[in-house]
Each structure stands twice: as C-alpha cells, then as structure tokens.
Design a protein around this motif. Structure first.
Motif, short mmCIF file in Angstrom:
data_model
loop_
_atom_site.label_atom_id
_atom_site.label_comp_id
_atom_site.label_asym_id
_atom_site.label_seq_id
_atom_site.Cartn_x
_atom_site.Cartn_y
_atom_site.Cartn_z
N PRO A 27 0.82 -1.22 0.00
CA PRO A 27 0.00 0.00 0.00
C PRO A 27 0.85 1.27 0.00
O PRO A 27 1.80 1.38 0.76
N ASP A 28 0.49 2.20 -0.85
CA ASP A 28 1.16 3.49 -0.87
C ASP A 28 0.10 4.59 -1.01
O ASP A 28 -1.10 4.31 -1.04
N GLU A 29 0.54 5.82 -1.08
CA GLU A 29 -0.40 6.94 -1.12
C GLU A 29 -1.24 6.92 -2.39
O GLU A 29 -2.41 7.32 -2.38
N GLU A 30 -0.67 6.45 -3.47
CA GLU A 30 -1.43 6.38 -4.73
C GLU A 30 -2.61 5.41 -4.59
O GLU A 30 -3.72 5.70 -5.06
N LEU A 31 -2.38 4.28 -3.94
CA LEU A 31 -3.46 3.34 -3.71
C LEU A 31 -4.51 3.95 -2.77
O LEU A 31 -5.71 3.82 -3.00
N GLN A 32 -4.06 4.63 -1.73
CA GLN A 32 -4.99 5.29 -0.83
C GLN A 32 -5.90 6.26 -1.57
O GLN A 32 -7.10 6.32 -1.34
N GLN A 33 -5.33 7.03 -2.49
CA GLN A 33 -6.08 8.04 -3.21
C GLN A 33 -7.02 7.45 -4.26
O GLN A 33 -7.87 8.15 -4.80
N SER A 34 -6.84 6.15 -4.54
CA SER A 34 -7.69 5.48 -5.53
C SER A 34 -8.92 4.85 -4.90
O SER A 34 -9.70 4.19 -5.60
N GLY A 35 -9.13 5.06 -3.60
CA GLY A 35 -10.21 4.39 -2.89
C GLY A 35 -11.58 4.62 -3.52
O GLY A 35 -12.34 3.67 -3.73
N ASN A 36 -11.92 5.86 -3.83
CA ASN A 36 -13.24 6.16 -4.39
C ASN A 36 -13.41 5.54 -5.77
O ASN A 36 -14.50 5.04 -6.11
N LEU A 37 -12.36 5.55 -6.57
CA LEU A 37 -12.42 4.94 -7.90
C LEU A 37 -12.62 3.43 -7.79
O LEU A 37 -13.41 2.84 -8.54
N ILE A 38 -11.94 2.80 -6.84
CA ILE A 38 -12.09 1.36 -6.66
C ILE A 38 -13.50 1.02 -6.21
O ILE A 38 -14.13 0.08 -6.71
N ARG A 39 -14.04 1.81 -5.27
CA ARG A 39 -15.42 1.57 -4.81
C ARG A 39 -16.41 1.70 -5.97
O ARG A 39 -17.34 0.90 -6.12
N ALA A 40 -16.23 2.73 -6.78
CA ALA A 40 -17.15 2.96 -7.90
C ALA A 40 -17.05 1.82 -8.92
O ALA A 40 -18.07 1.38 -9.47
N THR A 41 -15.84 1.35 -9.15
CA THR A 41 -15.66 0.24 -10.10
C THR A 41 -16.32 -1.02 -9.59
O THR A 41 -16.94 -1.77 -10.36
N LEU A 42 -16.21 -1.27 -8.30
CA LEU A 42 -16.88 -2.43 -7.71
C LEU A 42 -18.40 -2.32 -7.88
O LEU A 42 -19.07 -3.30 -8.20
N ASP A 43 -18.95 -1.13 -7.69
CA ASP A 43 -20.40 -0.93 -7.82
C ASP A 43 -20.87 -1.14 -9.26
O ASP A 43 -21.97 -1.67 -9.49
N GLN A 44 -20.04 -0.74 -10.20
CA GLN A 44 -20.49 -0.72 -11.59
C GLN A 44 -20.14 -1.99 -12.38
O GLN A 44 -20.90 -2.40 -13.27
N LEU A 45 -19.00 -2.63 -12.06
CA LEU A 45 -18.50 -3.69 -12.94
C LEU A 45 -18.29 -5.03 -12.26
O LEU A 45 -17.99 -6.02 -12.94
N SER A 46 -18.46 -5.13 -10.97
CA SER A 46 -18.09 -6.35 -10.27
C SER A 46 -19.04 -7.51 -10.57
O SER A 46 -20.26 -7.33 -10.73
N ASP A 47 -18.47 -8.71 -10.63
CA ASP A 47 -19.24 -9.95 -10.75
C ASP A 47 -19.46 -10.61 -9.39
O ASP A 47 -20.04 -11.70 -9.32
N LEU A 48 -19.00 -9.98 -8.34
CA LEU A 48 -19.12 -10.54 -6.99
C LEU A 48 -20.50 -10.26 -6.42
O LEU A 48 -21.20 -9.34 -6.87
N ASP A 49 -20.88 -11.02 -5.39
CA ASP A 49 -22.18 -10.74 -4.77
C ASP A 49 -22.03 -9.59 -3.76
O ASP A 49 -20.92 -9.13 -3.48
N ALA A 50 -23.16 -9.17 -3.24
CA ALA A 50 -23.18 -7.95 -2.41
C ALA A 50 -22.29 -8.06 -1.19
O ALA A 50 -21.56 -7.11 -0.85
N SER A 51 -22.31 -9.21 -0.52
CA SER A 51 -21.51 -9.36 0.70
C SER A 51 -20.02 -9.34 0.40
O SER A 51 -19.23 -8.81 1.19
N GLU A 52 -19.64 -9.89 -0.73
CA GLU A 52 -18.22 -9.90 -1.11
C GLU A 52 -17.75 -8.51 -1.49
O GLU A 52 -16.62 -8.11 -1.18
N ILE A 53 -18.62 -7.75 -2.13
CA ILE A 53 -18.29 -6.36 -2.46
C ILE A 53 -18.13 -5.54 -1.18
O ILE A 53 -17.21 -4.73 -1.05
N VAL A 54 -19.02 -5.77 -0.23
CA VAL A 54 -18.91 -5.07 1.06
C VAL A 54 -17.58 -5.39 1.72
O VAL A 54 -16.91 -4.51 2.28
#
Length: 232
Positions: A15-42
């Motif tokens: 983990p570095d600062e770049e990964l920290q700053q990508s948090g919102n983008l990662i969350r949005a990608t999980l909401d929009q593109l993930s094949d995982l179920d809701a509990s796994e996304i959580v």
C-alpha cells in the motif's frame, strides 16, 4: 471478472499513497463492474477503507507484518507448495514462460509467483482461462484466507472474493495440509533472516538471485503497484 481480479491485485500490493487516493475509484468500479455478490463487495470495500482511511505508515506496517514477515501468509504462491525444495526454481521458470507466451511482461526483479502479479495476468485472460488458473491455486488461497480470518484481518476479504471468482471449492485435503503447518513468528527476526538466506532462488538467467529478501521485496512491490495502478 477481469476488473475484480485487477482490483484485488491492487489491494494485495504494497500500500502506498497512490493506492490510498484510488479508494473512491475502486469503490465505484466495484459498484459498476463487479461480478461478486453484495456481501463480497462489502468485504472488499471494507478493505479499501482500511487502506484509505488510516495513516499510510500504519497500513504499510500492518502489510509488512502480515505478508513479508509471516512466511505462512506469503503472497508468493510457490512458497506454500515447494518451500525450500529446488523444484520451486523450475516452477518459477515454467510460470514465467506462460507469461512470456501470452505477451505479459513482468519486472525482471519480480518473482513470477507473486500473487498480485499473477492476478494482474489473470485479468488479461478470458474468464474461462482465468477461472481455470485461479482454481489451480485455490487450496493456497483458501489456506491463506483461513489464516487471515483467524487473525481477524480485513485482508481475508480479498481471498474470500478470489474463492468466489474461481467458481470452485478448494481441495479440502490440500488446504488442510497447508493450514496445519506450524506458523512462524513474524517477530522472530533472526529466524526470518535465516529463511531468506537459505531460500535465495535462481531462475531465468539469475533473475531471482539475492533478490528475495524482505527489504528488496518491498521495493519490488512498490514498483509493480505503480505499473498496475495506472491501468485500473
């Protein structure tokens, strides 16, 4: 599936600062593109928060203690299969050959069996091929997940997600064989030094020679993350 594999690859990287700053983008990608179920996304979002919402030095310290200084949680897959066996070197060569044949380039200083790199590779393959290759490592992934859950680590969520993406169940006997091995003490630095001294691996034209100690490993993780995080 590919976006999930890419995200988990990033979350399991140093983990570095770049990964920290990508948090919102990662969350949005999980909401929009993930094949995982809701509990796994959580679960993955909880890991994102644990990385993004804390002091970076604390996050890095936790990561190193878990994955760099605890051999039984190593993110190098062949550590759990071959240990000190010399067959590990040939397995590295075979895996690197698979990357090369697919046109997947890796840093010459990185071990091919480093899990975030392996997942990055899988994210470039078809779902069918990715599931097949992920399934071949599932007993290792399941064993690490069980050990992380035993420690109450939020990183277990990444391994829960990988098991789900494989679409299979891990071989219970193979998983138990790994889980039942004695766990090392991450605070025993002398023992850790002995392990790294004994396990210097040479493969592919000396690419791994004298380049697998904890400090060197951290530098390689940072370099790999910088390359991967630009592609999410």
């Amino acid at each position: 599936m590919n976006s999930d594999l890419k995200i988990i690859s990033l979350l399991l990287s140093y983990p570095d600062e770049e990964l920290q700053q990508s948090g919102n983008l990662i969350r949005a990608t999980l909401d929009q593109l993930s094949d995982l179920d809701a509990s796994e996304i959580v679960g993955l979002k909880s890991l994102v928060s644990a990385i993004s919402d804390r002091d970076i030095y604390e996050v890095q310290e936790d990561y190193v203690l878990l994955f760099d200084r605890t051999r039984s949680l190593s993110l190098h897959l062949f550590e759990h299969v071959y240990g000190e066996n010399r067959d590990r070197g040939q397995a590295m060569v075979d895996l690197k050959d698979m990357y090369d044949e697919a046109g997947f380039e890796i840093d010459v200083h990185e071990m091919p069996d480093y899990l975030p790199m392996f997942l990055e590779f899988l994210s470039t393959r078809s779902d069918e091929e990715a599931r097949h290759l992920l399934g071949e490592t599932l007993h290792i992934i399941s064993a690490i997940r069980q050990r992380l859950q035993k420690r109450g680590s939020v990183y277990a969520a990444a391994f829960v997600a990988l098991e789900s993406l494989s679409g299979e169940r891990a071989d219970e006997a193979l998983t138990a064989e790994i889980v039942n091995r004695k766990e090392d003490d991450p605070n025993d630095l002398e023992a850790l030094d002995r392990i790294w001294e004994e396990e210097a691996i040479t493969f592919g034209g000396n690419q791994g020679e004298n380049d697998c100690g904890p400090d060197r490993l951290q530098r390689r993780i940072r370099a790999q993350h910088r390359d991967a995080s630009t592609q999410i």
